[in-house]
Design an enzyme around this catalytic site. Sequence first.
Site, PDB file in Angstrom:
ATOM      1  N   ARG A 222       0.678  -0.972   0.029  1.00  0.00           N
ATOM      2  CA  ARG A 222      -0.048   0.156   0.001  1.00  0.00           C
ATOM      3  C   ARG A 222       0.977   1.188   0.127  1.00  0.00           C
ATOM      4  O   ARG A 222       1.921   1.244   0.682  1.00  0.00           O
ATOM      5  CB  ARG A 222      -0.949   0.130   1.216  1.00  0.00           C
ATOM      6  CG  ARG A 222      -1.915  -1.195   1.133  1.00  0.00           C
ATOM      7  CD  ARG A 222      -2.776  -1.044   2.335  1.00  0.00           C
ATOM      8  NE  ARG A 222      -1.942  -0.810   3.458  1.00  0.00           N
ATOM      9  CZ  ARG A 222      -2.714  -0.312   4.668  1.00  0.00           C
ATOM     10  NH1 ARG A 222      -3.908  -0.145   4.524  1.00  0.00           N
ATOM     11  NH2 ARG A 222      -1.970  -0.471   5.786  1.00  0.00           N
TER      12      ARG A 222
ATOM     13  N   SER B  52       7.555  -5.329   6.496  1.00  0.00           N
ATOM     14  CA  SER B  52       7.098  -6.289   7.460  1.00  0.00           C
ATOM     15  C   SER B  52       8.121  -7.791   7.348  1.00  0.00           C
ATOM     16  O   SER B  52       7.638  -8.847   7.421  1.00  0.00           O
ATOM     17  CB  SER B  52       6.011  -6.584   7.255  1.00  0.00           C
ATOM     18  OG  SER B  52       4.863  -5.410   7.045  1.00  0.00           O
TER      19      SER B  52
ATOM     20  N   ASP C  92       6.251  -3.420  10.675  1.00  0.00           N
ATOM     21  CA  ASP C  92       4.755  -3.260  10.841  1.00  0.00           C
ATOM     22  C   ASP C  92       4.174  -3.412  12.194  1.00  0.00           C
ATOM     23  O   ASP C  92       3.398  -2.669  12.599  1.00  0.00           O
ATOM     24  CB  ASP C  92       3.935  -4.343   9.990  1.00  0.00           C
ATOM     25  CG  ASP C  92       4.207  -5.635   9.969  1.00  0.00           C
ATOM     26  OD1 ASP C  92       5.092  -6.022  10.641  1.00  0.00           O
ATOM     27  OD2 ASP C  92       3.570  -6.517   9.423  1.00  0.00           O
TER      28      ASP C  92
HETATM   29 MG    MG Z   1      -0.366  -5.402   7.453  1.00  0.00          MG
END
Ligand code: MG
Length: 440
Positions: A76, A140, A194
């Site tokens: 994103r 992440s 994250d």
């Molecule tokens: Mg996530």
Amino acid sequence: MKDLRNADRFLSHLESLFSVTFEDARAIIGHFHQEMRYGLAGEESSLKMLPSFVGRPQGTEKGQFLALDLGGTNFRVLAVALDGKGHAAIVAVCKVAIPQELMQGACDGLFDFIADSIQAFFREHRLSQQQAYALAFTFSFPVEQSSIASGKLIEWTKGFTASGVEGRDVVALLSEALKRRELGFIRVAALANDTVGTLVAGSYAEPSCDMGVILGTGTNACYPEKAARIRKRPELEACGEMIVNTEWGNFDKLKTNVYDRLLDGASRNAGRQRLEKMVSGMYLGEIARRVIVEMTGQGLLFEGKGQAAFAGEYALTAEHLSMLSGGSDIFAGLGLADVSAADGQAIREIGRIVSTRSARIAGAAIAAVVTWMDAHLEAGHTVAIDGSLFEKYPGYQDAMRLLLQDLFGNRAARIKLELVRDGSGIGSAIIGAVAASSRC
Ligand code: MG
Ligand code: ADP
């Protein structure tokens, strides 16, 4: 009738194979504390305990920031506005699924794809390309950071294997890709995990928040640590407090069963991420699928006839189990006609058993980190949690709370589990703001 009873017997045995008793939870907590201690001291440990180079925000950070969130499934790009009063809002967002061939391809392909997505985001939202932007990058995966805006990927997890990234600075790789796409006016100001983003997003709004947890494709957690206790990095002592990324997905002091061992052996990262493989969304469906195949082989499901729908690895997902548990019919979508009520019920039961274990291990791991910070639960703690597994799996949150109540009785109410949706993306924008005033 005979088979039905045998199926019941199988399922009750399965329940004991997947149980996390009070004693198991206590043992998890004890081992966790030991591994945390070793990890912080730089000794051999399944918990990497990685310093993040950020502390918690004040809640007064203000302005508009760009953020990238590379999770396990989606990527994103976000623009986030911080009002300086504890409120963060997503102004614009663009979400792209990462193509499998890029997850497992070459380094440049993956980072060029990321840069292309940023370019599309600028175009779609008509953002000026004439000004400078600071961007925070949520990445992440386990990273050994050397500052707030640099860090080397230690190893890929969650199905990623893109070559030429492990051991390299992911901020440099991203900055080079941005230049290749004429996006050099964007400066990568912060790199964050994250979990760290989730904790920062949670504590921006709620000062009692002192833990960030991910329960999505993967699982992980972080908490603020006294820098003096990060014994492997004495030079950080002046920082006061620093968020530590536990990388708990790799915790390996757990009671495994035959399905866990088979899944692990067949995985791309055998022997690693053992807790993640018992807890996170990426693996729950696959554990259940292996149980289904075993039951079918014993003649206890589908009248013993093997089903193509369950033949392929990872054919069954956490989302399927979650929908089934919520009462939806998933079988037609899997290409299975006429699944008997008894078989449907047995598969639902497998999903319940597998997801309950996940929730109880996650609950025990949270209990371990909270009691590391506050052994007797003298204060209130808010745990910011992001991820579709926690958010959407029916009964998951209740099963976690039940485990905490088993462990702590009434005092369990001092641990608040709070969904922080999009925490990882919003949080990284806040980290971008914190970075500007960071002491470390
Ligand atoms: Mg996530
Ligand atoms: P990411 O981990 O990529 O940041 P999410 O937090 O959305 O993204 O987690 C996606 C994972 O959550 C999927 O891999 C899947 O295992 C699981 N998942 C997706 N939808 C559901 C659902 N409805 N119920 C439970 N788990 C789900």
